[in-house]
Design a protein around this motif. Structure first.
Motif, mmCIF file in Angstrom:
data_model
loop_
_atom_site.group_PDB
_atom_site.id
_atom_site.type_symbol
_atom_site.label_atom_id
_atom_site.label_comp_id
_atom_site.label_asym_id
_atom_site.label_seq_id
_atom_site.Cartn_x
_atom_site.Cartn_y
_atom_site.Cartn_z
ATOM 1 N N UNK A 183 -1.781 -13.303 0.542
ATOM 2 C CA UNK A 183 -1.696 -12.619 1.833
ATOM 3 C C UNK A 183 -1.678 -11.108 1.667
ATOM 4 N N UNK A 184 -2.184 -10.429 2.672
ATOM 5 C CA UNK A 184 -2.214 -8.963 2.656
ATOM 6 C C UNK A 184 -2.032 -8.385 4.046
ATOM 7 N N UNK A 185 -1.080 -7.502 4.157
ATOM 8 C CA UNK A 185 -1.006 -6.548 5.248
ATOM 9 C C UNK A 185 -0.390 -5.300 4.635
ATOM 10 N N UNK A 186 -0.813 -4.110 5.041
ATOM 11 C CA UNK A 186 -0.388 -2.899 4.315
ATOM 12 C C UNK A 186 1.123 -2.754 4.110
ATOM 13 N N UNK A 187 1.981 -3.162 5.070
ATOM 14 C CA UNK A 187 3.421 -2.989 4.809
ATOM 15 C C UNK A 187 3.990 -3.952 3.776
ATOM 16 N N UNK A 188 3.216 -4.955 3.384
ATOM 17 C CA UNK A 188 3.786 -6.024 2.554
ATOM 18 C C UNK A 188 2.924 -6.424 1.366
ATOM 19 N N UNK A 189 1.816 -5.771 1.173
ATOM 20 C CA UNK A 189 0.964 -6.162 0.059
ATOM 21 C C UNK A 189 -0.205 -5.220 -0.110
ATOM 22 N N UNK A 190 -1.168 -5.679 -0.891
ATOM 23 C CA UNK A 190 -2.383 -4.922 -1.160
ATOM 24 C C UNK A 190 -3.537 -5.920 -1.142
ATOM 25 N N UNK A 191 -4.767 -5.442 -0.945
ATOM 26 C CA UNK A 191 -5.899 -6.376 -0.901
ATOM 27 C C UNK A 191 -5.971 -7.244 -2.167
ATOM 28 N N UNK A 192 -5.713 -6.639 -3.312
ATOM 29 C CA UNK A 192 -5.394 -7.420 -4.505
ATOM 30 C C UNK A 192 -3.892 -7.307 -4.642
ATOM 31 N N UNK A 193 -3.216 -8.404 -4.518
ATOM 32 C CA UNK A 193 -1.765 -8.335 -4.600
ATOM 33 C C UNK A 193 -1.322 -7.840 -5.977
ATOM 34 N N UNK A 195 0.843 -1.190 0.000
ATOM 35 C CA UNK A 195 0.000 0.000 0.000
ATOM 36 C C UNK A 195 0.884 1.248 0.000
ATOM 37 N N UNK A 231 0.385 4.179 0.965
ATOM 38 C CA UNK A 231 0.404 5.055 2.147
ATOM 39 C C UNK A 231 1.447 4.621 3.165
ATOM 40 N N UNK A 232 1.868 3.353 3.087
ATOM 41 C CA UNK A 232 2.875 2.871 4.030
ATOM 42 C C UNK A 232 4.257 3.147 3.431
ATOM 43 N N UNK A 233 5.205 3.609 4.250
ATOM 44 C CA UNK A 233 6.502 4.018 3.678
ATOM 45 C C UNK A 233 7.184 2.903 2.884
#
Lengths: 460, 460
Positions: free
Chosen positions: B432-442, B371, B373-375
């Motif tokens: 998988x998704x978490x904002x620092x490592x991916x997107x809801x649709x990867x 994402x 928005x995450x650095x």
């Protein structure tokens, strides 16, 4: 021209609306949003509190202007109060408090979930103004932000050690607060086996979080010295006091609207839909955290995840326009970053698989993320679950340092689960290798080989 | 008790020997190794020259002692010179120059490949002592190391811009040398489409490598001012001089031993084997860079890769003991780190797919690794190739910054290729998704969706 209404400004509702506009730009699409923050990334809120994301507006996947530019109409601060299924009309309460009926050809309900209170006495009566918080919406975010800024609380109790609880522990620590994390089960992050959860707990305590497992919270009250949380720990009563309490003990499906309209409830008391996102009510579809989840290994369950909501919303939007797309089913893939650790899982754990009737066996393994001779190699810790009957992969859990590509290594398992591969077939996968980023047999293959070795029949 | 001999101390031979010992500890296993460096990671050599790996001994996947502890016998500095197929005897030249016959029940040949000289005049007569190098063995490594240390060359010409060429460019730059990289084709890293290869070239030039594409090297000669490389560039003659020349223009299968024994040559003039690693000669198996590659999308081809050699060796070791395992086939997954960039591919590119008879279409896409928005979010650049007939995924190419998990994102495509998934099925994958490592649709799903959108039939 189809008149489509989507209820809900989060993943499911917006995905449905976007998909409908994408597929047929003549579709008239209205999205009814209970607050004024459509399409915000709720998963990103903890990173607002760490200070890594600013301003809060950047948490929007898309701005309202972006959404409207696709041709959809947004009805913000508008609350859906009733569905007249036969009349194909939705009643909403407008920002002015007026009730209004909106006609629809197709209705997609994405009302999501609500924070669980887990039966904690006193919680209903306490509010953010008392220093007691949940974190599920932008409104909750602003309330917590205001409390942190104005009261400058020095200590926090976090009730719950799931994904959001762990992320918020990191946020509070980053802000210099003292953090106590209370967890009912024997280990944090109960979505993982305790063997791997223990690694996550170590990461928390290394960073100064006081972790208290085996603790059941039964009450919260405001006292002269702060907020006192009471309960039992390992059968003994305990009490702990802090300046702020955050309750993050999961969610429950928000089903009121669809229940009143006559929909059925199923697993987890979520609304029953079929794989096409049909509720059974004519012209009423549903998606997201308010509905049951079709799981490829479990059948119908309740497993609210943003990724799933996006998929279901997209399918509902397509099918509401006459499409015939089925949700292929979740395999429960999840990942969380906890300080410098990443923990991921997909599929089933041993006890879940056994409960579902599989002949499950599970092993623990560890393998370096890349060749040890190249700087920065770290072990990835695995739990691999497979079926001893047919050798099929049933699930995988991974924990590794940030940078070990755990988040995307779990995707190999997730893709294998989707395709129904056996663990033995991991030997056949042609995965990438270069010494700084992998091994000739990737860590995921070494973990799979460990399972195969432990469950091998004699070959020769 | 089976007497098994494996020829070759690299991936294929050692994998075969390890597998045989693992499956049946009564097997008598001898490995014939031409030098004294069994089981060294040839892929790691460039990182010895960057200084990231030291000492050179750490490049060993396993030490000789480790290997011998599994119960195998190592015959180092021993060169296999002939196979008596009917008599089941292997002739070797021992370190003392004596010829010796070794009886076997089963023989596995993993003689690998040799550096290609690409018909460059003068190259055969020049040696490391002249400052002209190849880099394919530990002997080559020591020779280059010695040259760098004693002569302190200030400038280098690298002929070739494939994986090893790019890694060695990084190594020479890290050592403060001036580097000119000559590439025959229109772009570096010709295993990628030029659209993505251009990103790799930018990374090289940013770090000071002088890249000269479209240049065909025809000769190398020693001159009073150094080593002069001559050839044509875009049809015009050119000459370039440097203190050192490294020629890394690919490899050719080392087939002499098996050819003399009567084996057949196929794709790329490599030895023909079946999926069970049978050469057709009784009791003679082969694996690794000397043999044809079974490719899941292409059939028989020649595609030498360490990952493939490991798999083939393991299978040969198993089948030589009576197993019945078939090599499932490569999909050509590859990855390389070039300074701070990672480039990966799997499956086929557009022209390769068309040549193989697929109705291929390819798109370019880009999507953030996590994402925005995450650095620290960076775009990953994709080329996705699929079949417009049945929608099947045919290939994927990815380039992104180090840290964008490109190496393991390509594995999702590789797993999908293995399972024969369509590009449309990427929408179904539960990644998988978490904002620092991916997107809801990867990112991989967004790239797949771009292909689907570009190749969509009208749905509604």
């Amino acid at each position: 021209m189809t008149h489509l209404i989507a209820i809900g400004g989060s993943d499911a509702g917006i995905s449905a609306a976007l998909r409908a506009r994408e597929l047929d730009p003549t579709t008239d699409v209205t999205v009814v949003v209970a607050d004024e923050y459509p399409n915000f990334s709720i998963c990103g809120i903890p990173y607002y509190f760490t200070g890594e994301v600013a301003p809060w507006q950047s948490l929007a996947h898309r701005t309202s202007a972006d959404l409207e530019a696709t041709g959809m109409r947004l009805r913000l601060n508008t609350f859906a109060t009733g569905i007249d299924v036969a009349g194909q009309r939705l009643t909403v309460r407008t920002p002015d408090g007026i009730f209004e009926d909106l006609a629809y050809d197709e209705l997609i309900v994405g009302t999501g979930a609500l924070p669980s209170h887990a039966g904690i006495a006193g919680l209903d009566a306490l509010t953010p103004e008392d220093g007691v918080h949940v974190i599920h919406s932008m409104g909750d975010t602003f309330a917590l932000d205001h409390d942190l800024t104005t009261r400058q609380p020095q200590s926090a109790i976090i009730v719950g050690a799931g994904y959001v609880g762990l992320e918020m522990a990191e946020a509070f620590i980053t802000r210099g607060m003292q953090v106590t994390q209370l967890q009912r089960g024997p280990e944090v992050l109960s979505t993982l086996d305790p063997e791997l959860g223990a690694l996550v707990r170590d990461e928390l305590t290394t960073h100064g979080v006081e972790v208290v497992t085996g603790s059941t919270v039964t009450g919260i009250e405001k006292t002269p010295v702060g907020l006192t949380v009471t309960g039992t720990r390992d059968g003994q009563p305990f009490a702990q006091t802090a300046d702020l309490v955050l309750v993050v003990v999961g969610v429950r499906p928000n089903t009121e609207l669809l229940e009143q309209a006559g929909a059925s409830l199923g697993a987890g008391r979520a609304v029953v839909v079929d794989e096409h996102m049909r509720t059974g009510l004519p012209h009423v579809w549903a998606a997201g955290d308010g509905i049951i989840t079709h799981h490829r290994l479990l059948g119908a369950t309740y497993l609210p995840l943003g990724t799933t909501s996006h998929k279901q919303g997209r399918i509902a939007g397509e099918n509401a326009l006459g499409g015939d797309r089925a949700f292929a089913g979740s395999v429960g893939t999840q990942v969380v970053k906890v300080f410098d650790l990443v923990a991921a899982r997909t599929g089933l754990r041993d006890h879940e698989a056994i409960a579902a009737g599989y002949a499950a066996a599970t092993i623990t393994a560890a393998a370096d993320d890349h060749k040890r001779y190249y700087p920065g190699a770290h072990p990835i810790h695995f739990r691999i679950t497979g079926d001893t009957g047919d050798g099929r992969l049933l699930g995988a859990q991974l924990v590794g340092r940030r940078g070990t590509e755990v988040a995307k290594r779990v995707d190999t398992f997730a893709t294998a689960l989707y395709a129904g591969l056996t663990i033995g077939q991991f030997d056949d996968l042609d995965l990438s290798y270069t010494p700084p980023l992998g091994s000739p047999w990737d860590a995921v293959q070494l973990a799979a080989q460990a399972w195969s070795a432990a469950n091998a029949r004699v070959l020769v």
